[in-house]
Structures are given as structure tokens and as C-alpha cells.
Design a protein around this motif. Structure first.
Motif, PDB file in Angstrom:
ATOM      1  N   GLY A   7       1.377  22.220   3.384  1.00 46.61           N
ATOM      2  CA  GLY A   7       1.810  21.683   4.669  1.00 46.61           C
ATOM      3  C   GLY A   7       3.065  20.848   4.597  1.00 46.61           C
ATOM      4  N   VAL A   8       3.655  20.765   3.418  1.00 47.45           N
ATOM      5  CA  VAL A   8       4.873  19.977   3.245  1.00 47.45           C
ATOM      6  C   VAL A   8       5.649  20.562   2.073  1.00 47.45           C
ATOM      7  CG1 VAL A   8       3.804  18.286   1.676  1.00 47.45           C
ATOM      8  CG2 VAL A   8       5.786  17.631   3.052  1.00 47.45           C
ATOM      9  N   ASP A   9       6.960  20.538   2.171  1.00 52.30           N
ATOM     10  CA  ASP A   9       7.833  21.042   1.111  1.00 52.30           C
ATOM     11  C   ASP A   9       8.198  19.873   0.204  1.00 52.30           C
ATOM     12  OD1 ASP A   9      11.007  22.895   1.134  1.00 52.30           O
ATOM     13  OD2 ASP A   9       9.859  21.988  -0.495  1.00 52.30           O
ATOM     14  N   ILE A  10       7.734  19.903  -1.047  1.00 55.29           N
ATOM     15  CA  ILE A  10       7.952  18.754  -1.932  1.00 55.29           C
ATOM     16  C   ILE A  10       9.419  18.556  -2.278  1.00 55.29           C
ATOM     17  CG2 ILE A  10       5.627  18.883  -2.915  1.00 55.29           C
ATOM     18  CD1 ILE A  10       6.949  20.107  -5.455  1.00 55.29           C
ATOM     19  N   THR A  11      10.251  19.584  -2.088  1.00 54.77           N
ATOM     20  CA  THR A  11      11.661  19.433  -2.464  1.00 54.77           C
ATOM     21  C   THR A  11      12.443  18.582  -1.473  1.00 54.77           C
ATOM     22  OG1 THR A  11      12.359  21.446  -1.311  1.00 54.77           O
ATOM     23  CG2 THR A  11      11.649  21.680  -3.602  1.00 54.77           C
ATOM     24  N   ILE A  12      11.858  18.321  -0.312  1.00 56.14           N
ATOM     25  CA  ILE A  12      12.513  17.456   0.667  1.00 56.14           C
ATOM     26  C   ILE A  12      11.711  16.180   0.899  1.00 56.14           C
ATOM     27  CG2 ILE A  12      13.773  19.327   1.788  1.00 56.14           C
ATOM     28  CD1 ILE A  12      11.679  19.265   4.035  1.00 56.14           C
ATOM     29  N   GLN A  13      10.794  15.919  -0.004  1.00 59.28           N
ATOM     30  CA  GLN A  13       9.994  14.698   0.043  1.00 59.28           C
ATOM     31  C   GLN A  13      10.261  13.870  -1.204  1.00 59.28           C
ATOM     32  OE1 GLN A  13       7.605  13.901   2.573  1.00 59.28           O
ATOM     33  NE2 GLN A  13       8.556  15.637   3.625  1.00 59.28           N
ATOM     34  N   THR A  14      10.094  12.580  -1.069  1.00 60.11           N
ATOM     35  CA  THR A  14       9.965  11.727  -2.244  1.00 60.11           C
ATOM     36  C   THR A  14       8.493  11.740  -2.611  1.00 60.11           C
ATOM     37  OG1 THR A  14      11.840  10.320  -1.706  1.00 60.11           O
ATOM     38  CG2 THR A  14      10.153   9.396  -3.136  1.00 60.11           C
ATOM     39  N   MET A  15       8.212  12.228  -3.806  1.00 63.83           N
ATOM     40  CA  MET A  15       6.835  12.323  -4.267  1.00 63.83           C
ATOM     41  C   MET A  15       6.587  11.198  -5.272  1.00 63.83           C
ATOM     42  SD  MET A  15       5.695  14.825  -2.536  1.00 63.83           S
ATOM     43  CE  MET A  15       4.082  15.001  -3.304  1.00 63.83           C
ATOM     44  N   GLN A  16       5.547  10.451  -5.022  1.00 67.64           N
ATOM     45  CA  GLN A  16       5.272   9.275  -5.840  1.00 67.64           C
ATOM     46  C   GLN A  16       3.867   9.343  -6.437  1.00 67.64           C
ATOM     47  OE1 GLN A  16       7.047   5.536  -4.143  1.00 67.64           O
ATOM     48  NE2 GLN A  16       7.021   6.708  -2.265  1.00 67.64           N
ATOM     49  N   TRP A  17       3.718   8.726  -7.561  1.00 66.05           N
ATOM     50  CA  TRP A  17       2.413   8.546  -8.202  1.00 66.05           C
ATOM     51  C   TRP A  17       2.059   7.062  -8.178  1.00 66.05           C
ATOM     52  CZ3 TRP A  17      -0.966  12.265  -9.614  1.00 66.05           C
ATOM     53  CH2 TRP A  17      -0.490  13.565  -9.765  1.00 66.05           C
ATOM     54  N   TYR A  18       0.807   6.801  -7.859  1.00 62.97           N
ATOM     55  CA  TYR A  18       0.252   5.459  -7.869  1.00 62.97           C
ATOM     56  C   TYR A  18      -1.024   5.485  -8.700  1.00 62.97           C
ATOM     57  CZ  TYR A  18       3.200   3.932  -3.933  1.00 62.97           C
ATOM     58  OH  TYR A  18       4.261   3.585  -3.125  1.00 62.97           O
ATOM     59  N   ARG A  19      -1.501   4.307  -9.068  1.00 61.43           N
ATOM     60  CA  ARG A  19      -2.795   4.216  -9.738  1.00 61.43           C
ATOM     61  C   ARG A  19      -3.498   2.946  -9.317  1.00 61.43           C
ATOM     62  NH1 ARG A  19      -0.787   3.341 -16.027  1.00 61.43           N
ATOM     63  NH2 ARG A  19       0.022   1.204 -15.789  1.00 61.43           N
ATOM     64  N   GLN A  20      -4.812   3.017  -9.375  1.00 61.89           N
ATOM     65  CA  GLN A  20      -5.625   1.863  -9.006  1.00 61.89           C
ATOM     66  C   GLN A  20      -6.758   1.719 -10.001  1.00 61.89           C
ATOM     67  OE1 GLN A  20      -7.093   1.916  -4.955  1.00 61.89           O
ATOM     68  NE2 GLN A  20      -7.365  -0.295  -4.965  1.00 61.89           N
ATOM     69  N   ALA A  21      -6.715   0.618 -10.744  1.00 64.27           N
ATOM     70  CA  ALA A  21      -7.783   0.297 -11.691  1.00 64.27           C
ATOM     71  C   ALA A  21      -8.911  -0.404 -10.941  1.00 64.27           C
ATOM     72  CB  ALA A  21      -7.236  -0.588 -12.801  1.00 64.27           C
ATOM     73  N   PRO A  22     -10.115  -0.384 -11.503  1.00 67.16           N
ATOM     74  CA  PRO A  22     -11.252  -1.025 -10.824  1.00 67.16           C
ATOM     75  C   PRO A  22     -10.975  -2.491 -10.533  1.00 67.16           C
ATOM     76  CG  PRO A  22     -12.020   0.336 -12.628  1.00 67.16           C
ATOM     77  CD  PRO A  22     -10.521   0.309 -12.733  1.00 67.16           C
ATOM     78  N   GLY A  23     -11.192  -2.888  -9.280  1.00 64.90           N
ATOM     79  CA  GLY A  23     -11.019  -4.278  -8.903  1.00 64.90           C
ATOM     80  C   GLY A  23      -9.591  -4.740  -8.756  1.00 64.90           C
ATOM     81  N   LYS A  24      -8.648  -3.800  -8.832  1.00 62.33           N
ATOM     82  CA  LYS A  24      -7.238  -4.177  -8.743  1.00 62.33           C
ATOM     83  C   LYS A  24      -6.562  -3.437  -7.595  1.00 62.33           C
ATOM     84  CE  LYS A  24      -6.666  -5.397 -13.596  1.00 62.33           C
ATOM     85  NZ  LYS A  24      -5.817  -5.259 -14.803  1.00 62.33           N
ATOM     86  N   GLN A  25      -5.377  -3.896  -7.250  1.00 64.90           N
ATOM     87  CA  GLN A  25      -4.639  -3.245  -6.180  1.00 64.90           C
ATOM     88  C   GLN A  25      -4.049  -1.931  -6.674  1.00 64.90           C
ATOM     89  OE1 GLN A  25      -1.507  -6.073  -5.279  1.00 64.90           O
ATOM     90  NE2 GLN A  25      -0.159  -5.272  -6.844  1.00 64.90           N
ATOM     91  N   ARG A  26      -3.661  -1.104  -5.723  1.00 64.20           N
ATOM     92  CA  ARG A  26      -3.023   0.165  -6.062  1.00 64.20           C
ATOM     93  C   ARG A  26      -1.572  -0.123  -6.430  1.00 64.20           C
ATOM     94  NH1 ARG A  26      -4.152   5.292  -2.245  1.00 64.20           N
ATOM     95  NH2 ARG A  26      -6.238   4.473  -2.711  1.00 64.20           N
ATOM     96  N   ASP A  27      -1.159   0.345  -7.612  1.00 58.18           N
ATOM     97  CA  ASP A  27       0.177   0.077  -8.124  1.00 58.18           C
ATOM     98  C   ASP A  27       1.006   1.353  -8.187  1.00 58.18           C
ATOM     99  OD1 ASP A  27      -1.069  -2.291 -10.560  1.00 58.18           O
ATOM    100  OD2 ASP A  27      -0.259  -2.650  -8.549  1.00 58.18           O
ATOM    101  N   TRP A  28       2.261   1.206  -7.928  1.00 56.57           N
ATOM    102  CA  TRP A  28       3.218   2.301  -8.040  1.00 56.57           C
ATOM    103  C   TRP A  28       3.460   2.619  -9.514  1.00 56.57           C
ATOM    104  CZ3 TRP A  28       8.254   2.289 -10.115  1.00 56.57           C
ATOM    105  CH2 TRP A  28       9.056   3.383  -9.786  1.00 56.57           C
ATOM    106  N   VAL A  29       3.521   3.920  -9.844  1.00 61.53           N
ATOM    107  CA  VAL A  29       3.723   4.352 -11.225  1.00 61.53           C
ATOM    108  C   VAL A  29       5.094   4.987 -11.410  1.00 61.53           C
ATOM    109  CG1 VAL A  29       2.917   5.944 -13.021  1.00 61.53           C
ATOM    110  CG2 VAL A  29       1.260   4.666 -11.638  1.00 61.53           C
ATOM    111  N   GLY A  30       5.477   5.833 -10.464  1.00 62.44           N
ATOM    112  CA  GLY A  30       6.760   6.503 -10.585  1.00 62.44           C
ATOM    113  C   GLY A  30       7.000   7.442  -9.431  1.00 62.44           C
ATOM    114  N   MET A  31       8.216   8.017  -9.402  1.00 60.56           N
ATOM    115  CA  MET A  31       8.600   8.874  -8.288  1.00 60.56           C
ATOM    116  C   MET A  31       9.648   9.886  -8.703  1.00 60.56           C
ATOM    117  SD  MET A  31      11.281   6.562  -6.120  1.00 60.56           S
ATOM    118  CE  MET A  31      12.251   8.001  -5.706  1.00 60.56           C
TER     119      MET A  31
END
Length: 113
Positions: A26-50
């Protein structure tokens, strides 16, 4: 309808590797900024890369040199190659698209001996 589906998580020993996938529909990734995040137990969701539409890459300092983001334009998939994993990398990993805003449901990565 935009859908992002992560896969490839699992349990790995310290020093091991995993490759996560984020399959987009439903979306073309070549015209999107695609990002990875992670969330450890009990912690906030953190940005990993893009990866930007132009292919520019940016990473969280603690994963530089260990994690690599790439994309398969033909199949509309973004990857997160994770090498030399550490216990601190244990988290649920999510992908996100922007400006067409969407999140995947995440995939669990556990680094443990």
C-alpha cells in the motif's frame, strides 16, 4: 491501506546476527523515509536508524558499525541487518514509514546466552 509487517526476529547468542525484514504494502518504500525503532521491556520506543528516499542512511550511535539498513525496491522490503548483537539490543523492533504514516506490529529480538 498501508501495511508494514516485520519478521526475522528470534533468540540469538551475544555476538550473533539476525536480519529483520519489513514488508510494505500500500506504499512505495522508495518515496518514503523508512525507519527502524526498538522498544525494550519497560522502556520507551527508541529510534534505531533510517533510510531516506535518496538512500541516505543514518543510525543510532550505539548501533553504528553493527547494524545496516537496506531495501529491496522490487519487492518493497526494507531490511535491518544486525551483527555482533549485544544483550542490550534485546527489544521489539518496529518499522515505520513517513510521510505516509504507518507502523508495523513489531518482531521480538532476544540476545541471550
Amino acid at each position: 491501506q498501508v501495511q508494514l509487517v516485520e519478521s526475522g526476529g528470534g533468540v540469538v547468542q551475544p555476538g550473533g546476527s539476525l536480519r529483520l525484514s519489513c514488508a510494505a504494502s500500500g506504499v512505495d518504500i522508495t518515496i518514503q523515509t523508512m525507519q527502524w525503532y526498538r522498544q525494550a521491556p519497560g522502556k520507551q520506543r527508541d529510534w534505531v536508524g533510517m533510510i531516506s528516499p535518496s538512500g541516505a542512511l543514518h543510525y543510532l550511535d550505539s548501533v553504528k558499525g553493527r547494524f545496516t539498513i537496506s531495501r529491496d525496491n522490487a519487492n518493497n522490503i526494507v531490511y535491518l541487518q544486525m551483527n555482533n548483537l549485544e544483550p542490550e539490543d534485546t527489544a521489539v523492533y518496529y518499522c515505520r514509514s513517513s510521510p505516509t504514516y504507518a507502523w508495523g506490529r513489531g518482531t521480538q529480538v532476544t540476545v541471550s546466552s
